[in-house]
Design an enzyme around this catalytic site. Structure first.
Site: not given
Ligand code: CP
Ligand code: NVA
Length: 308
Positions: A107, A134, A137, A225, A266, A294
């Site tokens: 990340r 991402h 996700q 988000d 998310c 996830r």
């Protein structure tokens, strides 16, 4: 060996196979996401490095647990505490880590860091979020939608808010999994044009609609988000809140979507900013299923990367 860097650069048949594999592994656990190793141990004897240059709860814990359930071992590394954070090049870091571990999840901030890591590593590299995308996700999100409502192909997904990294990966998935995607938000925060064009080139309807109420008409899934991402400057906060206030996902907006529309986020969520608690905790919300998935989706991604 294969890297998992983004949804738009991964073969659609492979993406579909990963969703199927995630579902099968989840089913095999008989409704127990936590604890206990899987009967199958495809990562036995494998070591996985999880590198974080930004904070994380879900990505960190779900990758760590997923590797252990499959019989592997993990090493969670903070970018700041590595020589990477003190001037060692990404290429050299990739070469060195490839001598010790079988898989790298990172990340990071710049997409170029991820790409350089993938270019110089001789083991698979997984994108655990960059400023730009991402993908892990959205694999979990596609899986979650399909568990509740069946095939996502042909459905309409509406994103309300900031056209950020998570939104980008959703647009990639629209193209690869064949669903329509409408972005609603203020023009300065539009997703990259190229991502809309990518989705359209795959034959789906990808569009921008400034009016959030018009946007959600006919929506099967409403997504939002945070208004301020980890890579955004703190100084942008007030301006963004002013720009995005009208795009909050609340009961009134959800009422404009299809009656069986789902809501996703998310996480982490900022309750009463981008989404109200009434929606987060309401009957349309599947946010905690997304978080659980996830784990399952990333287990499938790791197996695909390693070919095990
Ligand atoms: N959704 C997500 O990636 O969460 P974390 O930042 O907690 O990993
Ligand atoms: N857009 C958010 C996602 C966090 C999982 C961020 O980048 O901070």
């Amino acid at each position: 060996m294969q890297h998992f860097l983004d949804i738009h650069t991964t073969d659609p048949a492979a993406l579909r196979a990963m969703i199927d594999s995630a579902r099968a592994m989840k089913d095999a656990r008989g409704g127990r996401p936590r604890g206990a190793t899987d009967d199958e141990q495809p990562l036995a004897g494998r070591m996985v490095a999880l590198i974080f240059e930004k904070p994380s709860t879900r990505t960190r814990v779900s990758f760590d647990v997923g590797v252990r359930q499959m019989g592997g071992q993990t090493m969670v590394l903070s970018g700041r505490e590595m020589q990477l954070g003190h001037g060692e090049t990404i290429a050299d870091t990739a070469r060195v880590l490839s001598r010790y571990v079988d898989l790298i999840m990172i990340r990071t901030y710049e997409e170029a860091t991820l790409q350089e890591m993938a270019e110089h590593a001789t083991v698979p590299v997984i994108n655990g979020l960059t400023n730009r995308t991402h993908p892990c996700q959205i694999m979990a999100d596609v899986m979650t939608y399909e568990e509740h409502r069946g095939p996502i192909r042909g459905r309409k997904v509406v994103w309300s808010g900031d056209g950020n990294n998570v939104c980008a990966s959703f647009l990639h998935a629209a193209g690869q999994f064949g669903f329509d995607f409408t972005f609603t938000g203020p023009e300065p925060l539009d997703p990259e044009r190229g991502w809309l064009e990518f989705a359209r080139a795959q034959g789906v309807d990808a569009r921008i609609e400034r009016d959030p109420f018009k946007a959600v008409a006919g929506a099967d899934l409403v997504v939002t988000d945070t208004w301020v991402s980890m890579h955004d400057p703190e100084s942008a906060k007030e301006r963004r809140h002013n720009q995005l206030r009208g795009y909050q996902v609340n009961a009134a907006l959800m009422a404009g979507a299809n009656p069986d529309a789902l809501f996703m986020h998310c996480l982490p969520a900022h309750r009463e900013d981008e989404v109200t608690s009434a929606v987060m905790d309401g009957p349309a919300s599947v946010v905690f299923e997304e978080a659980e998935n996830r784990l399952h989706a990333q287990k499938a991604i790791m197996r695909w990367c390693l070919g095990v």
